[in-house]
Scaffold this active site. Structure first.
Site, PDB file in Angstrom:
ATOM      1  N   ARG A 196     -10.289  -6.391   7.019  1.00  0.00           N
ATOM      2  CA  ARG A 196      -9.913  -7.784   6.781  1.00  0.00           C
ATOM      3  C   ARG A 196      -9.366  -8.438   8.038  1.00  0.00           C
ATOM      4  O   ARG A 196      -8.684  -7.787   8.827  1.00  0.00           O
ATOM      5  CB  ARG A 196      -8.842  -7.864   5.684  1.00  0.00           C
ATOM      6  CG  ARG A 196      -9.308  -7.337   4.339  1.00  0.00           C
ATOM      7  CD  ARG A 196      -8.211  -7.462   3.286  1.00  0.00           C
ATOM      8  NE  ARG A 196      -8.643  -6.894   2.021  1.00  0.00           N
ATOM      9  CZ  ARG A 196      -8.533  -5.612   1.698  1.00  0.00           C
ATOM     10  NH1 ARG A 196      -7.964  -4.755   2.538  1.00  0.00           N
ATOM     11  NH2 ARG A 196      -8.962  -5.173   0.524  1.00  0.00           N
ATOM     12  N   SER A 241      -4.016   1.781   8.751  1.00  0.00           N
ATOM     13  CA  SER A 241      -3.430   2.624   7.712  1.00  0.00           C
ATOM     14  C   SER A 241      -3.829   4.096   7.808  1.00  0.00           C
ATOM     15  O   SER A 241      -4.530   4.630   6.940  1.00  0.00           O
ATOM     16  CB  SER A 241      -3.788   2.043   6.347  1.00  0.00           C
ATOM     17  OG  SER A 241      -3.363   0.715   6.307  1.00  0.00           O
ATOM     18  N   ASP A 282      -0.516  -0.115   5.942  1.00  0.00           N
ATOM     19  CA  ASP A 282      -0.592  -1.011   4.790  1.00  0.00           C
ATOM     20  C   ASP A 282       0.668  -1.007   3.933  1.00  0.00           C
ATOM     21  O   ASP A 282       1.069  -2.032   3.394  1.00  0.00           O
ATOM     22  CB  ASP A 282      -1.829  -0.697   3.936  1.00  0.00           C
ATOM     23  CG  ASP A 282      -2.018   0.791   3.683  1.00  0.00           C
ATOM     24  OD1 ASP A 282      -1.132   1.582   4.067  1.00  0.00           O
ATOM     25  OD2 ASP A 282      -3.046   1.167   3.105  1.00  0.00           O
TER      26      ASP A 282
HETATM   27  P1  ADP Z   1      -8.591  -0.166   0.779  1.00  0.00           P
HETATM   28  O1  ADP Z   1      -7.872   0.969   0.122  1.00  0.00           O
HETATM   29  O2  ADP Z   1      -9.846   0.240   1.372  1.00  0.00           O
HETATM   30  O3  ADP Z   1      -7.713  -0.972   1.656  1.00  0.00           O
HETATM   31  P2  ADP Z   1      -8.502  -1.551  -1.722  1.00  0.00           P
HETATM   32  O4  ADP Z   1      -7.033  -1.544  -1.779  1.00  0.00           O
HETATM   33  O5  ADP Z   1      -9.210  -2.800  -2.119  1.00  0.00           O
HETATM   34  O6  ADP Z   1      -9.083  -1.167  -0.327  1.00  0.00           O
HETATM   35  O7  ADP Z   1      -8.970  -0.368  -2.642  1.00  0.00           O
HETATM   36  C1  ADP Z   1     -10.315  -0.097  -2.776  1.00  0.00           C
HETATM   37  C2  ADP Z   1     -10.453   1.152  -3.586  1.00  0.00           C
HETATM   38  O8  ADP Z   1      -9.825   0.987  -4.853  1.00  0.00           O
HETATM   39  C3  ADP Z   1     -11.898   1.463  -3.861  1.00  0.00           C
HETATM   40  O9  ADP Z   1     -12.395   2.356  -2.912  1.00  0.00           O
HETATM   41  C4  ADP Z   1     -11.853   2.097  -5.228  1.00  0.00           C
HETATM   42  O10 ADP Z   1     -11.661   3.474  -5.105  1.00  0.00           O
HETATM   43  C5  ADP Z   1     -10.630   1.518  -5.880  1.00  0.00           C
HETATM   44  N1  ADP Z   1     -10.979   0.419  -6.769  1.00  0.00           N
HETATM   45  C6  ADP Z   1     -11.229  -0.863  -6.451  1.00  0.00           C
HETATM   46  N2  ADP Z   1     -11.512  -1.587  -7.532  1.00  0.00           N
HETATM   47  C7  ADP Z   1     -11.448  -0.754  -8.578  1.00  0.00           C
HETATM   48  C8  ADP Z   1     -11.639  -0.895  -9.988  1.00  0.00           C
HETATM   49  N3  ADP Z   1     -11.954  -2.035 -10.556  1.00  0.00           N
HETATM   50  N4  ADP Z   1     -11.470   0.195 -10.725  1.00  0.00           N
HETATM   51  C9  ADP Z   1     -11.133   1.367 -10.190  1.00  0.00           C
HETATM   52  N5  ADP Z   1     -10.955   1.563  -8.885  1.00  0.00           N
HETATM   53  C10 ADP Z   1     -11.099   0.526  -8.086  1.00  0.00           C
HETATM   54 MG    MG Z   2      -5.837  -1.585   1.778  1.00  0.00          MG
END
Ligand code: ADP
Ligand code: MG
Length: 494
Positions: A108, A177, A230
C-alpha cells in the site's frame, strides 16, 4: 415344477441373495468409511480443544515468555524488540505525510493530510495492490526499486508541479512488517524474513537506508522518518484517536502484536534507554511457543514441510496464511482414510490450494443446502458431487480450525493485558481502568466467525466485569496511516 425348473429357480434365488449381499456389503463398507471420516474429524477436534483452563495456561506462558524476552536477547522465542518509539501521535500533528505499507499480501501507498489539534485527519488516500509474487524472492534492489517507483507514480498523481518542486525533504513513514532490530525510530536491520519472503541479500541490512537509496535514484526527495511494523502503525493510529490504547494486534496474512511497556521493565537495554516512561515493544508474537498450545499431527506436518521449520509456531496456528492449509490437510486425511471424495482425492494434495478466504466462504455459507460449499469444492477441487452430509463435515473442520485460532489469539491479547496489569487480576484499580486494544488485519476484519470467536474468548478469559472495560477496536488501515502519523510525530527527530 420339474427338477430343471426348480434348479433354475434356486440358482436365481442364490444369485439374488449374492447381489443383495454385495449391495449390503458395499453399503456397510461405505458407512464404515463414512464413520472413519467422522472419526478423523473427531480426533482432530479433540486435538484442537481450547477449554478455558488451557487458554489460561497459554496466557500465563505468554507472560513468562514476555518477561524472558525483555530480560535478555535470545532469552525467549519472543524477541520483544525495542522500537525506540516513546511518543505516540496524539492529534496535534500537522501537514502532509506519505507512508508505505509492505508486509504481506498487499502493498500500500498512502498520503495523509493532518490538520492538527481539533481537526485530526483531514483526508487520506490509500492505493493497494498485490505485491508481485516474484519480488518476494528476488534481490533487495529489485524490491526497493519497485517500491520507490510505485511511490513516485503515486506522488505524481497526487500533487501538482508546484507541490512536487519543494526543496524540503519529505518525512516518510515506512511500515515494514518483518522482524527488524531497530537502532533508532528511523533505522533498523532485517533479522529474518517471514510470510513466504526470501530475499537473502536483505537480511542484516538497514531497511530504511536501502529504501532511501532507491528513492534518491528515482529522484524522490524523501527520507524515512519512521521505520515501523504494522503492529506499531496500528498502535499509533489507535492511540491517535483513543489515548487509552495500550496494545495493537495484527491478524492478517501473519500475526503479531506490540504494546507499551514500562522502560524499567526492559531489562536487556537499560543502558540504552534514557526515557523513564514507556516504550513500544514489538513482540514478534508469531514466534511464540508453549507446550500448552494444542498442537496436532497436521500442525506438525505443516511445520515440517514449511521453509521455516520450528519457527512462527503461534502464527502457523492463527494467521490467514495457514488456516486454509490446515483445513486442506485434514480434508486430505479424511479422503485418504474414507474414500470420501473418490478419484478426486488427489486434488486435495496440493499444498496451499485451499486459501483462508475460500475456507471462510465455506464456513460462512448459511444456505440450507450449503450450495456455496458445493460450488467451491467443484470449482477448486473438481469435486462436483459432494453430498450434503460431507459438506456439513467440511464446515465442521473449518469451524474447528478457526475457533482454535481465534481463541489462541484471544489468549495472547489477555496475556499482554496481564503483563501490564490490565487484566483485572491483582490490584483492584485495574478492574475499572479503561483499556483499548487496536486490531487490524484481513482475517479479523473480513471473517466474522473468527472475529466473534475471538471477542467471545476474551470475555470468557477476563470475565464479564473486567471485559466491559476492555475495548477491541478495529484500526482500519492503521498499519499504513499510523506510519504516516509516526513520521509526523518524529519528523524533527533527525
Ligand atoms: P496483509 O496481512 O497482507 O497486510 P491483510 O491484513 O489485508 O493483508 O490480510 C490479508 C489476509 O487476511 C489474507 O491473506 C487472508 O489470509 C486473510 N483474509 C482476508 N480476507 C479474508 C476473509 N474474508 N476471510 C478470511 N480470511 C481473510
Ligand atoms: Mg497488513
Amino acid at each position: 415344477m420339474g427338477r430343471v425348473g426348480f434348479a433354475a429357480a434356486a440358482a436365481c434365488a442364490v444369485a439374488a441373495c449374492a447381489v443383495a449381499a454385495a449391495l449390503v456389503g458395499r453399503r456397510v463398507r461405505a458407512r464404515r468409511r463414512w464413520w472413519r471420516a467422522v472419526e478423523v474429524v473427531g480426533e482432530f477436534e479433540e486435538g484442537c480443544a481450547t477449554p478455558l483452563g488451557r487458554l489460561r495456561q497459554v496466557v500465563d506462558a505468554l507472560v513468562v515468555e514476555m518477561h524472558a524476552g525483555l530480560a535478555s536477547d535470545g532469552g525467549s522465542k519472543l524477541k520483544m524488540l525495542l522500537t525506540f518509539i516513546d511518543t505516540l501521535p496524539d492529534g496535534s500533528e500537522e501537514g502532509i505525510y506519505y507512508a508505505l505499507d509492505l508486509g504481506g499480501t498487499n502493498f500500500r501507498v498512502l498520503r495523509v493530510q493532518l490538520g492538527g489539534k481539533g481537526s485530526m485527519i483531514l483526508s487520506h488516500k490509500v492505493e493497494s495492490q498485490p505485491l508481485p509474487e516474484e519480488l518476494k524472492s528476488g534481490t533487495s534492489e529489485i524490491l526497493f526499486d519497485y517500491i520507490a517507483s510505485t511511490l513516485k507514480n503515486f506522488v505524481e498523481r497526487e500533487e501538482d508541479d508546484s507541490q512536487q518542486k519543494t526543496d524540503e525533504r519529505r518525512a516518510l513513514g515506512f511500515t515494514f512488517s518483518f522482524p527488524v532490530r531497530q537502532t533508532s525510530v528511523s533505522s533498523g536491520f532485517l533479522i529474518k524474513w517471514t510470510k513466504g519472503f526470501s530475499i537473502e541479500d536483505a537480511v542484516g541490512k538497514d531497511i530504511a537506508r536501502g529504501l532511501e537509496e532507491a528513492m534518491t535514484t528515482k529522484g524522490l526527495n524523501m527520507r524515512v522518518a519512521a521505520l515501523v511494523n504494522d503492529t506499531v502503525g496500528t498502535l499509533a493510529l489507535g492511540h491517535y484517536y483513543d489515548q487509552d490504547t495500550v496494545a495493537a494486534v495484527i491478524i492478517g496474512t501473519g500475526t503479531n502484536a506490540c504494546y507499551i511497556e514500562r522502560t524499567d521493565a526492559i531489562i536487556k537495554c537499560q543502558g540504552l534507554l534514557t526515557n523513564s516512561g514507556g516504550m513500544v515493544v514489538n513482540m514478534e508474537w508469531g514466534n511464540f511457543w508453549s507446550s500448552h498450545l494444542p498442537r496436532t499431527s497436521y500442525d506438525i506436518a505443516l511445520d515440517e514441510e514449511s521453509p521455516n521449520r520450528n519457527d512462527q509456531g503461534f502464527e502457523k496456528m492463527i494467521s490467514g496464511m495457514y488456516l486454509g492449509e490446515v483445513v486442506r490437510r485434514v480434508l486430505q486425511r479424511m479422503a485418504q482414510e474414507s474414500d470420501l471424495f473418490g478419484d478426486a482425492t488427489q486434488n486435495l494434495s496440493v499444498p496451499f490450494s485451499l486459501s483462508t478466504p475460500i475456507m471462510a466462504a465455506m464456513h460462512e455459507d448459511d444456505s440450507p443446502d450449503l450450495e456455496r460449499v458445493r460450488q467451491i469444492m467443484e470449482q477448486n477441487f473438481q469435486m462436483p458431487h459432494v453430498p450434503l452430509k460431507t459438506r456439513r463435515l467440511i464446515i465442521r473442520v473449518c469451524d474447528i480450525v478457526t475457533r482454535r485460532a481465534a481463541r489462541l489469539a484471544a489468549a495472547g491479547i489477555v496475556g499482554i493485558l496481564k503483563k501490564i496489569g490490565r487484566d483485572g487480576s491483582g490490584r483492584s484499580r485495574s478492574k475499572s481502568q479503561r483499556t483499548s486494544v487496536a486490531i487490524e488485519g484481513g482475517l479479523y476484519t473480513g471473517y466474522s466467525n473468527f472475529r466473534d470467536y475471538l471477542n467471545e474468548a476474551v470475555v470468557e478469559i477476563l470475565g464479564e466485569e473486567v471485559a466491559r472495560n476492555v475495548i477491541l477496536r478495529v484500526s482500519e488501515d492503521g498499519s499504513g496511516i499510523g506510519a504516516a502519523l509516526l513520521a509526523a510525530a518524529h519528523s524533527l527527530d533527525r
